[in-house]
Design a protein around this motif. Structure first.
Motif, short mmCIF file in Angstrom:
data_model
loop_
_atom_site.label_atom_id
_atom_site.label_comp_id
_atom_site.label_asym_id
_atom_site.label_seq_id
_atom_site.Cartn_x
_atom_site.Cartn_y
_atom_site.Cartn_z
N THR A 1 0.82 -1.20 0.00
CA THR A 1 0.00 0.00 0.00
C THR A 1 0.86 1.26 0.00
O THR A 1 0.56 2.22 -0.71
N ALA A 2 1.93 1.26 0.77
CA ALA A 2 2.83 2.42 0.79
C ALA A 2 3.43 2.65 -0.59
O ALA A 2 3.54 3.78 -1.06
N THR B 1 0.59 4.03 -2.95
CA THR B 1 0.20 5.42 -2.71
C THR B 1 1.27 6.40 -3.19
O THR B 1 0.98 7.54 -3.51
N TRP B 2 2.49 5.95 -3.24
CA TRP B 2 3.59 6.77 -3.73
C TRP B 2 3.29 7.27 -5.15
O TRP B 2 3.67 8.35 -5.55
N GLY B 3 2.56 6.48 -5.91
CA GLY B 3 2.23 6.86 -7.28
C GLY B 3 1.43 8.14 -7.38
O GLY B 3 1.50 8.85 -8.39
N MET C 1 9.06 1.38 6.00
CA MET C 1 9.85 2.61 5.94
C MET C 1 10.58 2.81 4.61
O MET C 1 10.79 3.94 4.21
N ASP C 2 10.94 1.75 3.91
CA ASP C 2 11.64 1.94 2.64
C ASP C 2 10.79 2.70 1.62
O ASP C 2 11.19 3.77 1.16
N PRO C 3 9.57 2.23 1.28
CA PRO C 3 8.77 3.02 0.34
C PRO C 3 8.32 4.35 0.92
O PRO C 3 8.23 5.35 0.19
N LEU C 4 8.06 4.42 2.22
CA LEU C 4 7.64 5.69 2.82
C LEU C 4 8.76 6.73 2.76
O LEU C 4 8.53 7.90 2.45
N ARG C 5 9.97 6.30 3.04
CA ARG C 5 11.10 7.23 2.98
C ARG C 5 11.35 7.71 1.56
O ARG C 5 11.57 8.89 1.32
N ALA D 1 10.88 11.99 -2.51
CA ALA D 1 10.43 12.36 -3.86
C ALA D 1 9.64 13.66 -3.86
O ALA D 1 9.50 14.30 -4.89
N GLY D 2 9.13 14.06 -2.70
CA GLY D 2 8.36 15.29 -2.62
C GLY D 2 6.93 15.07 -3.08
O GLY D 2 6.46 13.95 -3.18
N THR D 3 6.25 16.16 -3.34
CA THR D 3 4.85 16.09 -3.76
C THR D 3 4.68 16.81 -5.08
O THR D 3 5.61 17.39 -5.62
N ASN D 4 3.48 16.80 -5.57
CA ASN D 4 3.12 17.48 -6.80
C ASN D 4 1.98 18.42 -6.47
O ASN D 4 1.14 18.09 -5.62
N PRO D 5 1.90 19.59 -7.09
CA PRO D 5 0.79 20.50 -6.79
C PRO D 5 -0.59 19.88 -7.01
O PRO D 5 -1.57 20.32 -6.45
#
Length: 95
Positions: free
Chosen positions: A26-27, A30-32, A62-66, A71-75
């Motif tokens: 899931t982590a 959601t990164w997508g 923690m690996d995908p969450l980190r 990676a930051g976010t997108n507007p």
């Protein structure tokens, strides 16, 4: 359970509820939502995801969450991370 019960209302507003199989997958999924602006041809704007897990689930994910955090976010997209705990230890491997 509330999101499953609200299926009709969610569809009416073009909201897709996809429960995760486990915390790690899931982590990663959601990164997508943070990659919305990286690829041409997006069909929607304002994509976001919510990840919820207990403290132990956060530890193992923690690996995908980190990486998602770095990676930051997108507007027009991002992820909200919610972490709770099970103080009664009813569903935890640690008592």
């Amino acid at each position: 359970m509330n999101l499953w019960q609200a299926e009709a209302a969610l569809k009416e507003h073009n909201i897709h509820f996809q429960p995760g199989l486990n915390e790690d997958l899931t982590a990663t999924a959601t990164w997508g939502a943070q990659n919305l602006g990286l690829f041409p041809g997006a069909r929607v704007e304002g994509v976001f995801s919510i990840w919820y897990g207990k403290a132990l689930g956060m530890d193992r994910s923690m690996d995908p969450l980190r990486h998602a955090n770095l990676a930051g976010t997108n507007p027009k997209g991002g992820t909200l991370l919610l972490v709770g705990d099970d103080y009664g230890a009813k569903s935890s491997t640690l008592v």
